[in-house]
Motif scaffolding. Structure first.
Motif, short mmCIF file in Angstrom:
data_model
loop_
_atom_site.label_atom_id
_atom_site.label_comp_id
_atom_site.label_asym_id
_atom_site.label_seq_id
_atom_site.Cartn_x
_atom_site.Cartn_y
_atom_site.Cartn_z
N THR A 8 31.42 42.61 45.62
CA THR A 8 32.14 41.71 46.53
C THR A 8 33.47 41.27 45.91
O THR A 8 34.52 41.32 46.56
CB THR A 8 31.28 40.47 46.85
N SER A 34 35.19 42.74 43.50
CA SER A 34 36.09 43.87 43.33
C SER A 34 36.75 44.27 44.65
O SER A 34 37.95 44.56 44.71
CB SER A 34 35.33 45.06 42.74
N LEU A 35 35.97 44.28 45.73
CA LEU A 35 36.52 44.63 47.04
C LEU A 35 37.57 43.60 47.47
O LEU A 35 38.65 43.95 47.95
CB LEU A 35 35.40 44.71 48.08
N CYS A 36 37.21 42.31 47.31
CA CYS A 36 38.13 41.24 47.74
C CYS A 36 39.45 41.27 46.96
O CYS A 36 40.53 41.16 47.55
CB CYS A 36 37.46 39.87 47.56
N ASP A 72 40.54 43.72 44.31
CA ASP A 72 41.19 45.00 43.98
C ASP A 72 41.54 45.84 45.20
O ASP A 72 42.55 46.53 45.20
CB ASP A 72 40.27 45.82 43.05
N ILE A 73 40.69 45.80 46.22
CA ILE A 73 40.91 46.68 47.38
C ILE A 73 41.70 45.97 48.47
O ILE A 73 42.70 46.49 48.99
CB ILE A 73 39.56 47.19 47.96
N PHE A 74 41.26 44.74 48.83
CA PHE A 74 41.90 44.03 49.94
C PHE A 74 42.99 43.05 49.49
O PHE A 74 43.65 42.44 50.32
CB PHE A 74 40.84 43.29 50.77
N GLY A 75 43.18 42.90 48.17
CA GLY A 75 44.26 42.08 47.63
C GLY A 75 44.26 40.65 48.11
O GLY A 75 45.29 40.10 48.50
N ILE A 120 32.68 40.00 53.42
CA ILE A 120 32.63 41.17 52.54
C ILE A 120 31.27 41.25 51.85
O ILE A 120 30.70 42.33 51.69
CB ILE A 120 33.76 41.13 51.49
N ASP A 155 50.37 58.28 41.84
CA ASP A 155 49.24 57.49 42.34
C ASP A 155 48.51 58.12 43.52
O ASP A 155 47.28 58.10 43.59
CB ASP A 155 49.70 56.09 42.73
N PRO A 185 43.18 59.87 43.80
CA PRO A 185 41.89 60.02 44.49
C PRO A 185 41.41 61.46 44.60
O PRO A 185 40.20 61.73 44.52
CB PRO A 185 42.17 59.42 45.88
#
Length: 353
Positions: free
Chosen positions: A219, A221-223, A225-228, A247, A301, A305
């Motif tokens: 939760t 990390s998503l908040c 790192d991913i969703f900033g 999340i 960058d 992926p």
């Protein structure tokens, strides 16, 4: 992180299901939903702060259950510590080193694989490291890591010792179960009721520190790192908190989906499957970390992926067709190192000049 945590979650849920709840007519999906709801309830509000003390209590219950079951089996078998080790040695349970380089269990392969699995599954894992990172002083954090290493050595040795005892006990009681079903079968059907209760408490206690920590870490990390979420300065605290909770529910849903997938796979030895999957899922993380530590290059960058997807795919085909490629030489858990190396090479190829 998701794969490893949900595999362990499935293991415990499945043991409870097969051993107890099937007889009560409770469907597997209902069991999973109830356990996930319990985890959500006490991580939903408090986050990391909530899990530190509860994890300590649960881990203590798990270790106490482990010790009680071990002592009971020793007494029932009429063996001392030394006698039990002798009996295990006669059965071949104490064999540590395999000196055949072609085998997956060759001791150098095992040592290398074990070291890199520890680096990736512990050292580069937010769930495992967040408690050490939250320590105020660097020296105390280092002390925490070294202490943890010695504690884990003792705990894992105790688990391995009990594993040998379970096989000795199972042979004496003519238990037909094997793999992940051996311990629950013995604890619930071939031991006194009070041991069965201790086993269930210890089993549930072993589950929660893994699942709740992973859910909270994912939760966060998503908040961040991913969703900033931290960059959204126009959001007030209430909106950020509501977003975090949504999340958290999304992560819980992903846990449910993964547990159902593992139920479909239905592997008899989840430990083997977890370590096998780690070779694929943690390889890119190892390669990224090593590239960041050992080189000064920037990379393109947008291509990263693709590298991180290509490396596990190539590793999968190496593993699947290794007999054709290498003959009698077998690749085991050291596949993680190969996967990480492929990621490192891929990042080198997409570096900026």
């Amino acid at each position: 992180r998701l794969v490893g945590a949900t595999a362990r979650l499935y293991l415990v849920v499945n043991i409870l299901q097969v051993s107890i709840l099937d007889n009560l007519g409770v469907p597997f999906i209902v069991t999973t939903l109830i356990i996930l709801a319990m985890i959500i309830l006490y991580t939903y509000e408090g986050g990391v702060k909530t899990i530190v003390w509860t994890d300590t209590l649960q881990t203590s219950c798990m270790l106490l259950g482990l010790i009680i079951c071990t002592v009971y089996m020793l007494n029932h078998l009429g063996l001392s510590l030394g006698d039990s080790l002798t009996a295990m040695n006669e059965k071949g349970y104490t064999k540590i080193f395999d000196f055949d380089p072609n085998q997956k269990s060759f001791f150098i392969k095992q040592i290398l694989a074990g070291a890199f699995i520890t680096i990736t599954m512990t050292g580069i894992d937010q769930e495992m490291m967040q408690k050490s990172l939250s320590v105020t002083r660097l020296k105390d954090s280092q002390k925490n890591m070294v202490t943890l290493g010695f504690i884990l050595l003792g705990v894992i040795s105790l688990f391995l010792y009990m594993g040998g005892l379970l096989h000795l006990y199972g042979a004496q009681e003519s238990v037909s179960s094997a793999g992940d079903q051996l311990f629950p079968d013995i604890a619930l059907n071939h031991m006194p009721p009070f041991i069965s209760i201790i086993f269930i408490i210890a089993l549930i206690s072993a589950l929660f520190p893994s699942a709740d920590g992973a859910m909270t870490a994912l939760t966060s990390s998503l908040c961040i790192d991913i969703f900033g979420m931290r960059e959204k300065t126009h959001w007030d605290d209430g909106k950020k908190e509501k977003f975090r909770k949504n999340i958290h529910l999304l992560v819980a849903l992903s846990f449910l989906i993964m547990v159902i997938i593992f139920k479909v796979i239905n592997d008899n030895s989840m430990i083997g499957l977890i370590l096998k999957l780690a070779g694929f899922t943690y390889g890119p993380l190892l390669g990224l970390f090593a590239f960041g530590i050992f080189t000064k290059y920037n990379v393109k960058d947008k291509l990263v992926p693709f590298v991180c997807i290509a490396s596990p795919l190539i590793s999968f085909f190496i593993d699947k067709y290794q007999e054709t490629l290498f003959g009698e030489f077998k690749i085991g858990l050291e596949l993680l190192i190969i996967n990480g190396l492929l990621t490192f090479i891929g990042l080198w190829l997409i570096r900026r000049k």
